[in-house]
Scaffold this motif. Structure first.
Motif, mmCIF file in Angstrom:
data_model
loop_
_atom_site.group_PDB
_atom_site.id
_atom_site.type_symbol
_atom_site.label_atom_id
_atom_site.label_comp_id
_atom_site.label_asym_id
_atom_site.label_seq_id
_atom_site.Cartn_x
_atom_site.Cartn_y
_atom_site.Cartn_z
ATOM 1 N N THR A 172 -3.496 -6.505 0.899
ATOM 2 C CA THR A 172 -4.239 -5.849 2.523
ATOM 3 C C THR A 172 -4.256 -4.338 2.123
ATOM 4 O O THR A 172 -4.594 -3.781 3.493
ATOM 5 N N VAL A 173 -3.144 -3.588 1.655
ATOM 6 C CA VAL A 173 -2.830 -2.153 1.665
ATOM 7 C C VAL A 173 -3.209 -1.591 0.555
ATOM 8 O O VAL A 173 -2.900 -0.092 0.304
ATOM 9 N N ILE A 174 -3.550 -1.922 -0.459
ATOM 10 C CA ILE A 174 -4.006 -1.556 -1.817
ATOM 11 C C ILE A 174 -5.656 -1.608 -2.285
ATOM 12 O O ILE A 174 -6.314 -2.977 -1.765
ATOM 13 N N GLU A 175 -5.837 -0.434 -2.462
ATOM 14 C CA GLU A 175 -7.598 -0.979 -2.640
ATOM 15 C C GLU A 175 -8.086 -0.209 -4.315
ATOM 16 O O GLU A 175 -7.160 0.887 -3.990
ATOM 17 N N ASP A 176 -9.053 -0.029 -4.308
ATOM 18 C CA ASP A 176 -9.899 0.759 -5.357
ATOM 19 C C ASP A 176 -9.027 -0.138 -6.883
ATOM 20 O O ASP A 176 -9.220 0.098 -8.111
ATOM 21 N N ALA A 177 -8.050 -0.862 -7.022
ATOM 22 C CA ALA A 177 -7.186 -1.657 -7.614
ATOM 23 C C ALA A 177 -8.100 -3.247 -8.126
ATOM 24 O O ALA A 177 -9.126 -3.906 -8.030
#
Length: 199
Positions: A172-177
């Motif tokens: 929920t706190v990491i994007e583009d991974a």
């Protein structure tokens, strides 16, 4: 290939012999204190790998350094270990380390789906307890989403250590991974991990 591998609680190089031989293999608590990790990875490299507690410490202390690597692979990361295990259970492990530490370490590795678990090492008793105390108290507070396009996050569908809800909190706190789900438990086999690293 220049690889840095940051292992988990009660880890041993025998669990990942190929990485132990060819990579810089770092074990939390017995090899470094969490706050020392940034200095150990700041020079960057090709691939940075963190497994479980190692992934947690990397995410907590070193995410500002992820861009110095071509690829970062976090296996079973968590924001707080107690999102998976209530404090009372981890406290029970701490108590168990005083009564029958070999049984605590063996049971942990069995829950990791470890086929050949490493044996308890009496010389590491104090740092193993320190590691459990760290897992009770350590929490990652991320107030805004973090974009990490060179990040691969790996989860075993049958992981009994870092459960789905704890993994989902990370995402929920990491994007583009890139997310890779594998069949299996907490420990990713070495051949499978090599394949993930090679992409």
């Amino acid at each position: 290939m220049n690889i840095v591998f940051v292992a988990g609680w009660a880890s041993d190089p025998s669990q990942y012999p190929q990485f132990a031989e060819s990579a810089r293999f770092l074990v939390p608590f017995s090899g470094f204190k969490p706050e020392q990790l940034p200095a150990l990875v700041e020079n960057g490299g090709d691939v940075l790998v963190g497994w479980s507690t190692g992934a947690h410490i990397l995410l907590k202390e070193c995410r500002h350094l992820f861009g110095r690597f071509e690829r970062v692979v976090l296996i079973a990361p968590f924001l707080s270990f107690t999102d998976s295990f209530p404090v009372r259970l981890v406290r029970g492990m701490v108590q168990g380390m005083e009564n029958d530490p070999a049984a605590v370490v063996r049971a942990f590795h069995e829950n990791c789906a470890e086929s050949e678990p490493p044996l308890y090492d009496q010389a590491k008793h104090a740092v193993l307890v320190d590691g459990l105390e760290f897992l009770i108290s350590s929490k990652i507070e991320i107030t805004a989403k973090v974009s990490v396009p060179n990040l691969v996050v790996v989860r075993g569908r049958n992981d009994r250590i870092v459960r789905r809800k704890a993994f989902d909190k990370v995402m929920t706190v990491i994007e583009d991974a890139q997310i890779v789900e594998i069949e299996g438990g907490h420990k990713v086999s070495e051949p499978e991990l090599v394949s993930i690293i090679k992409g």
